[in-house]
Structures are given as C-alpha cells and as structure tokens.
Design an enzyme around this catalytic site. Structure first.
Site, PDB file in Angstrom:
ATOM      1  N   ASP A  67      64.166  44.591 -32.113  1.00 57.20           N
ATOM      2  CA  ASP A  67      65.338  43.728 -31.948  1.00 57.20           C
ATOM      3  C   ASP A  67      64.976  42.255 -32.145  1.00 57.20           C
ATOM      4  O   ASP A  67      65.758  41.482 -32.715  1.00 57.20           O
ATOM      5  CB  ASP A  67      65.954  43.930 -30.563  1.00 57.20           C
ATOM      6  CG  ASP A  67      66.596  45.297 -30.410  1.00 57.20           C
ATOM      7  OD1 ASP A  67      66.869  45.942 -31.437  1.00 57.20           O
ATOM      8  OD2 ASP A  67      66.813  45.724 -29.258  1.00 57.20           O
ATOM      9  N   LYS A 149      73.898  73.916 -44.616  1.00 58.45           N
ATOM     10  CA  LYS A 149      75.183  73.410 -45.109  1.00 58.45           C
ATOM     11  C   LYS A 149      75.742  72.495 -44.023  1.00 58.45           C
ATOM     12  O   LYS A 149      76.259  72.958 -43.010  1.00 58.45           O
ATOM     13  CB  LYS A 149      76.153  74.553 -45.402  1.00 58.45           C
ATOM     14  CG  LYS A 149      77.477  74.084 -46.005  1.00 58.45           C
ATOM     15  CD  LYS A 149      78.390  75.258 -46.303  1.00 58.45           C
ATOM     16  CE  LYS A 149      79.693  74.769 -46.949  1.00 58.45           C
ATOM     17  NZ  LYS A 149      80.446  73.857 -46.058  1.00 58.45           N
ATOM     18  N   ARG A 170      83.568  61.920 -51.458  1.00 60.35           N
ATOM     19  CA  ARG A 170      83.734  62.943 -52.491  1.00 60.35           C
ATOM     20  C   ARG A 170      85.130  62.890 -53.107  1.00 60.35           C
ATOM     21  O   ARG A 170      85.301  63.070 -54.315  1.00 60.35           O
ATOM     22  CB  ARG A 170      83.477  64.331 -51.893  1.00 60.35           C
ATOM     23  CG  ARG A 170      83.692  65.451 -52.905  1.00 60.35           C
ATOM     24  CD  ARG A 170      83.383  66.820 -52.309  1.00 60.35           C
ATOM     25  NE  ARG A 170      83.701  67.855 -53.271  1.00 60.35           N
ATOM     26  CZ  ARG A 170      84.899  68.410 -53.414  1.00 60.35           C
ATOM     27  NH1 ARG A 170      85.899  68.021 -52.641  1.00 60.35           N
ATOM     28  NH2 ARG A 170      85.113  69.344 -54.321  1.00 60.35           N
ATOM     29  N   LYS A 353      78.277  81.224 -45.266  1.00 61.74           N
ATOM     30  CA  LYS A 353      78.758  80.542 -44.074  1.00 61.74           C
ATOM     31  C   LYS A 353      78.551  81.382 -42.820  1.00 61.74           C
ATOM     32  O   LYS A 353      78.524  82.610 -42.862  1.00 61.74           O
ATOM     33  CB  LYS A 353      80.233  80.164 -44.233  1.00 61.74           C
ATOM     34  CG  LYS A 353      80.496  79.225 -45.413  1.00 61.74           C
ATOM     35  CD  LYS A 353      81.884  78.629 -45.365  1.00 61.74           C
ATOM     36  CE  LYS A 353      82.042  77.626 -44.246  1.00 61.74           C
ATOM     37  NZ  LYS A 353      83.336  76.927 -44.295  1.00 61.74           N
ATOM     38  N   CYS A 444     104.285  60.793 -14.141  1.00 66.13           N
ATOM     39  CA  CYS A 444     102.868  61.082 -13.914  1.00 66.13           C
ATOM     40  C   CYS A 444     102.720  62.184 -12.865  1.00 66.13           C
ATOM     41  O   CYS A 444     103.362  62.124 -11.802  1.00 66.13           O
ATOM     42  CB  CYS A 444     102.157  59.813 -13.449  1.00 66.13           C
ATOM     43  SG  CYS A 444     100.444  60.074 -12.950  1.00 66.13           S
ATOM     44  N   CYS A 447     101.237  60.224  -9.544  1.00 65.39           N
ATOM     45  CA  CYS A 447     101.939  59.167  -8.808  1.00 65.39           C
ATOM     46  C   CYS A 447     103.436  59.112  -9.082  1.00 65.39           C
ATOM     47  O   CYS A 447     104.135  58.276  -8.500  1.00 65.39           O
ATOM     48  CB  CYS A 447     101.318  57.810  -9.120  1.00 65.39           C
ATOM     49  SG  CYS A 447     101.644  57.219 -10.808  1.00 65.39           S
ATOM     50  N   CYS A 460     100.465  57.038 -18.234  1.00 68.94           N
ATOM     51  CA  CYS A 460     101.100  56.765 -16.951  1.00 68.94           C
ATOM     52  C   CYS A 460     101.265  55.262 -16.824  1.00 68.94           C
ATOM     53  O   CYS A 460     100.324  54.500 -17.068  1.00 68.94           O
ATOM     54  CB  CYS A 460     100.231  57.310 -15.815  1.00 68.94           C
ATOM     55  SG  CYS A 460     100.672  56.661 -14.190  1.00 68.94           S
ATOM     56  N   CYS A 466      98.640  54.078  -9.304  1.00 69.40           N
ATOM     57  CA  CYS A 466      98.344  55.498  -9.491  1.00 69.40           C
ATOM     58  C   CYS A 466      96.971  55.793  -8.894  1.00 69.40           C
ATOM     59  O   CYS A 466      95.970  55.192  -9.299  1.00 69.40           O
ATOM     60  CB  CYS A 466      98.354  55.844 -10.978  1.00 69.40           C
ATOM     61  SG  CYS A 466      97.911  57.562 -11.330  1.00 69.40           S
TER      62      CYS A 466
END
Length: 710
Positions: A67, A149, A170, A353, A444, A447, A460, A466
């Site tokens: 860094d 793959k 692609r 696959k 909600c 609440c 909410c 809440c």
C-alpha cells in the site's frame, strides 16, 4: 515490435521488489527526471508484486508495504502529471461513462455445445474422429485438453506491444460491450505483459467473483440494507456493466484466461511463434503473466476426459470459484482448423456440464425479515429438503417484485437452487397448489409502520421506531469499523431494547451502571465495562462517527474521505449533492444516498440526540469559507504542499479543483516541473497560468492564506 520483460522487475536492479524501503523523501524534493525514474521503478515493482500475489500466490511483501509503494506512485503521478495509461494506479477507476459502446471482436467468441450425459460426450468424440479422418488426419492421435467451465462473464482482452488496450464482453459473439476501463481495475489483469509477447494478442478470459469474496460482499450489501446478488455470476456480470469504473474497482473481481483469440507478430499478420497446441498456449500464459486455472489436464482419449469431469465435480465445493462443468477441447490447432465450426459453436470443443443442484419442496410459510435500513426481505419457510448434501429449510424470495414474478404462495411446490455460498433461493414454481399469489404486507411485520415500495424493493418507514431497525442500528454503531464498542452484541442489544433502556441510538448514552447490573446475565463489573466503553466514544473521530451512522453506501473508506474533505460534521450535514460529489470515492449514487439519509427527519433527530448527550465527533482541521466561490483551479507540478492539500484548501473556501484543464478552468497553478500536457491544454483554452507566488497573491486578495496555516 515486441515487449520485453520490464528491466526494473529484476530484484537486483529494482530496490522496490525485495525488502523495499518506504521512508521516501518528500515528493517536492525530487526533480521531474528523478520522479519519472522512481515512478518507473515503482510501476515495475508493483506489477511484479501483483504477479507474485495473484499468479504465484507467493507474495514478497506484506500488504502494508504494498500500500505504501502504491500510494507513493500515486503521489508522484499526481504531483508531476506523469502519464498513467497502463500504470497500476489506473486500477482504482476513472471517470464515469455515459454508456457502454459496442465493439467488434478480433475473432468470434462462440458458445460451446453441451450436455449432462456421458453418452453425449462420447458422441462428440465420435464426430471429432470422423471429421479428422475425413480431412486426412490420424484420428487415433487426437488428444484433448480438459479444463473447468467457469460460471462467470466471458471477456475478450487485447494487448498491443505488450500493453493493455481494450476489453469487451462476449455480447452476441461477434460484438460486445466495451468494458476497457472496468476490466482495467481487476488486479489480476496485467497492464503490461511479461516476457516476449506478440505485437498483438487477443485472449479470452472469464471474469468472476471468488466465492469467499462474494459471500463477504453480499453480507456487506445486506448490512447496508441493499439487495444481495443471487450468485457470483450475476455479481460479476452486473459489476462489469457498471458505467462508473470506480464502482468496479471497489468490488472483488478476478479473472482466469483460457484461450487465444488472435496472435499477430507483424503488420502482415504472420504468426510463426504461436504455439501449435492449446496445451502449449498455457505455457505462454504463464510466461506473459496471464492468470489461468491450475486444474487443467491433457488426456489421450475421451474416457480420460470423463474421469477428469468426475474428479473435478467431486472437488467443486473446495474451489474458490464457481464452475458448472468442464470444457473438453481438441488440443492440436491444426486439428481444430480442420474440424471448423458451425455458426454457433466450434466442432472441436464440448462442455460436459454438472447436474444442477436443485430440488423441489413445499412452501410452508412466508416470513418477512427487516434489515438495518428497513429493507424487507421475504423468506420462504420450506418443508426441509436435501439439496446437494445440505438440508435446506429456508430460501430467499429476494423482494416483493420477485414474489409477483414467480406467482408463489404458501402451499406451492417450488424448485430450490443452492450452489456453494449462494443463498438458497426459489427460481420457479413447479406446481401451483394454492390460489393466487402471496400478498406482501402493507405494514411492517415488526412495528406496523407503513411499507414503502422503491422499485422492486420494499422498506419499513418506521425508522428507528421499528425495534428491528433499532437493534440493527445499535449493532452497527458498535461495530469494530465504527465506534468499536465491546459488549454490544445482538443478544445484549435485544435485551436492552426489550427492557426499555434503549429506544433510540442516543439512549445508549443515558445508560447507568445500576440499570445494567439489574438485568439478567449482567453484573456490576460487566455494567461498568460497558459504561466505560461508551464513555470512550463521546469524542469519536469524525470518520468513525459517520461510519457508525449506517448511511447506505458509506463504509469506512468513504467516511474517511468525507471527513478529510469537509473537516467537521456540520459541513457534511449542510453539503448538497454537488459538494458531496467533489469528494474522492463519492459518485452520483453515493452522493444521493448520503443526502437522502441526512434529509430524513428521524436520522437528524438521532444525530442531534447524540450531540446533546456529548457525543460530538472531533473536527478535522480544515478551514471553510466562500471567498473563492465561483473559481475553478487546476494544479500541476510540485508546490510547497501536496496537490491534494492544495485542492482541499481551495475547495474549503468555495472553489472547485479539477484534475484536467477545460474551458471552465479559471487558473492553472504551475509549481516546479509542471506537466507539459496541462500547460498545452491551458494555452489551447486560453486559461491563465500562474506560479505559486502569483497563486498566493490571488488568494491573499480574497483573504485566504497560502500556504495553509498549520
């Protein structure tokens, strides 16, 4: 023309490769030639460190040292206006784009025929041998290269004379989106190739998000109340299509290269040095510093390929990248050319696959979770089912829009998908056994506050009223990367709320030892410890205070940038979106998010309540004012301060500071060894060029000191 290995990458020649010194002399003490040479050394060394870290997994230096080298290179490039086209510093992102342009590929990026049955793979082998026999080749000598793959986003990357020049998705196989600046930010994509590459090289790679990084990133998104990605592939695809490269730079993408699309050694396009086999191309990837997968094998018959697939499938959970099968490809390039391709896929490759990791079960209930920012996430409670060896009893339904799209309700038979660290989710309703679709609540569930829709999401509106949001907010405030308060984990936070001791964030600072000691599981010592922890946070650093508030999109890094730029909390509270966007790391979306949070009345009550209880963040020593309002400055060359300090100083007094000269620039301030390009731009735009003494005079006329007073 070819590119040779950087001479400065040799540890014997480059002091910043092995045991590098980091006690740099001030940038202002260097001449332009000295700065240019040091920057060249640092670029080569950082590329070497990237190679050792990402390709060889054998770093030479700790992250902290890396860094420091990186920061020094940034300082040199900024102070001396050095060219940075393929510098490692370009990985932090550039200017946002208006749109993604479409570019044509060097060669078609075709898809691959695939199947999940072994017999289909054997049929592919039969077609290959028949085709080679018809073209006069010895089909008995055919060999296959087997490789994973990858389940990411396929990209084309082009190098000219060893330098990174372009990347594209692609797309339709013929043309794709230009994502040059986005891919540039991926640390494992070299800006300059090693060894002796051809004059023009086009390679195909798969951009992906490592599974451990994906899990951590999703957790961070949910912690901020944002929608998590469904899987690593969506994360990679969504990230690379971001218009702002700095957003891409913040996300943990990686890449594997796996194919050569184009190889030119001279203007005529002759390619005498291109390897004759795909297997040998892997060696060139290693020589050029292009990251590739290690789990590749060459086999001499199709049964060996089937065995490779079975072994890789058994190990897939141990891999740190998502795969959905294996690619089996003819090794010899002459054989490939003889076999050719259809309009859609090559005849010389096939994907075997893995079977999908899914199962079907019944939705026994739907619950709604409340996140810290109020985001409501519906969860399907399931009849427990085994999915790929793991018992799954809950699966996310993501958001109300997803419920509506699926048409799901309690009692329906649904398909569950699970893969690695991906949160189990419901991709489809297999059999509709209920009437209608689940109706998302209008209030909600915790609440009873009204629910507000924002696109596909629901929130909410109760705020810290809440209980669920309050608990998450207190936990966030106490996090290590915020106020770092020991003893405020989820269970204790819930206990404090249920006891009526904490009904808002500021209530934490009204707690008394006697109140806490009387609670179950507490004693006088633990109570005193928490009170002491809270007392230690009454004068927090401004960036910790900001990070602790839980502003969406504002983590520790952005909080530090805000603190350094504005200096005190009131300046941030008063800043409009334009002022916020002038801060490093703050783009349009983040600026809007900050402003929305600070404009919320309940959030302002919480901030005021904290300050009334003596929790007032320490200001950073930054002068403010509007004496320079309406002026735009650009700085170049070495000044008596760093360029960043100069920019912050004029911005603190109302001016704008930009990195490039335009018709809107009022003054180009040129220190010692100024950059030629900015002076040329200033001449072209008719912008006055002033030296530091003249700059100080301009500021003095407006009552602003220069250099900034300590």
């Amino acid at each position: 023309m070819t590119s040779s290995s950087p001479r400065h990458a040799d540890p014997d020649e480059n002091p910043y490769v092995e045991a590098p010194p980091t006690d740099f002399e001030p940038v202002g003490a260097l001449s332009e030639d000295e700065a240019t040479e040091q920057a060249s050394l640092l670029r080569a060394a950082i590329r070497e460190h990237d190679h050792r870290y990402y390709l060889e997994a054998d770093p030479l230096i700790p992250d902290e040292t890396y860094d420091r080298l990186f920061t020094r290179l940034q300082e040199l490039e900024n102070e001396f206006d050095l060219p940075t086209q393929n510098s490692p510093t370009r990985r932090v992102g550039g200017e946002p784009l208006d749109e993604l342009a479409t570019v044509e590929h060097v060669a078609p990026m075709r898809s691959i025929d695939n199947a999940t049955e072994a017999d289909a793979v054997r049929e592919f082998d039969g077609r290959v041998r028949k085709g080679l026999d018809a073209e006069g080749f010895d089909s008995d000598a055919v060999e296959y290269v087997c490789e994973p793959k990858f389940d990411g986003l396929s990209v084309e990357v082009i190098y000219e004379d060893g330098e990174y020049v372009r990347a594209a998705t692609r797309g339709d196989g013929t043309a794709g989106d230009d994502v040059t600046e986005q891919v540039r930010t991926i640390r494992s994509v070299p800006g300059k190739l090693r060894g002796d590459p051809p004059s023009r090289l086009a390679v195909r790679g798969e951009a992906y998000m490592p599974r451990d990084a994906f899990k951590a990133y999703n957790e961070a998104l949910m912690e901020r109340g944002e929608e998590p990605f469904a899987n690593p592939r969506n994360a990679a695809a969504g990230t690379l299509r971001q218009l702002d490269p700095s957003v891409v730079a913040e996300r943990p993408l990686d890449i594997f290269f796996f194919d050569v699309l184009g190889w030119e050694n001279d203007a005529e396009g002759d390619s005498p040095n291109r390897p004759a086999t795909h297997w040998e191309e892997f060696d060139t990837f290693d020589a050029f510093g292009l990251r590739r997968a290690n789990r590749v094998e060459r086999v001499d018959d199709i049964e060996g390929a089937l065995d490779y697939r079975d072994r890789l499938m058994a190990d897939r959970e141990d891999l740190n990248f998502a795969i959905d099968g294996v690619v089996i490809a003819v090794d010899d390039r002459a054989n490939r050319e003889a076999l050719g391709a259809t309009a859609r896929a090559p005849r010389w490759a096939f994907a075997y696959k893995f079977p999908p990791r899914t199962a079907t079960t019944i939705v026994e209930g739907i619950t709604v979770q409340v996140g810290r920012t109020g985001r409501l996430t519906p969860v399907a409670e399931l009849d427990p089912i085994d999915v790929g060896g793991v018992t799954v009893s809950r699966a996310t339904l993501h958001n109300p829009a997803e419920i509506e799209a699926l048409g799901v309700n309690v009692g329906d038979c649904v398909r569950i998908y699970r893969a690695g660290d991906v949160i189990p989710y419901v991709p489809e309703v297999v059999e509709k056994r209920s009437e209608g679709t689940y109706v998302f609540p209008e209030t909600c569930p915790i609440c009873d506050a009204p629910v507000e829709r924002d696109g596909p999401l629901a929130f909410c509106t109760g705020g810290l009223v809440c209980p669920a949001q309050l608990e998450r907010a207190v936990e966030h405030w106490a996090r290590r990367d915020a106020l770092d308060i020991e003893g405020l984990g989820p269970e204790r936070v819930q206990q404090l709320r249920e006891a009526g001791l904490v009904e808002s964030l500021p209530d934490l600072y009204d707690l008394a030892v006697d109140d806490l000691a009387a609670l179950e599981g507490w004693g006088e010592t633990s109570a005193e410890n928490l009170i002491a922890e809270l007392a230690a946070t009454r004068d927090p650093p401004l960036d910790d205070f900001l990070a602790g508030l839980g502003i969406p999109d504002v983590g520790a890094t952005t909080a530090r940038a805000l603190a350094a730029h504005f200096g005190d909390l009131d300046a941030i509270l008063d800043a409009d979106e334009d002022a916020l966007r002038a801060v490093d790391d703050v783009g349009p979306e983040v600026a809007e998010s900050i402003r929305t949070f600070l404009d919320n009345a309940e959030n302002r009550v919480a901030i005021d309540g904290l300050r009334e209880r003596g929790v007032d963040p320490e200001s950073v020593d930054v002068e403010t004012g509007d004496a320079l309002d309406g002026l735009t400055f650009v700085f170049t060359g070495s000044l008596s301060t760093t360029r960043g300090e100069a920019q912050a100083h004029v911005e603190a007094h109302g001016a704008d500071a930009t990195s490039s000269v335009s018709g809107n620039t009022d003054y180009l301030v040129a220190g010692e060894s100024p950059g030629r390009s900015k002076r040329d731009d200033a001449d072209a735009e008719g912008v006055p060029v002033v030296d530091e003494e003249e700059f100080a005079g301009l500021l003095a006329e407006r009552g602003v000191a220069w250099p900034p007073e300590e």
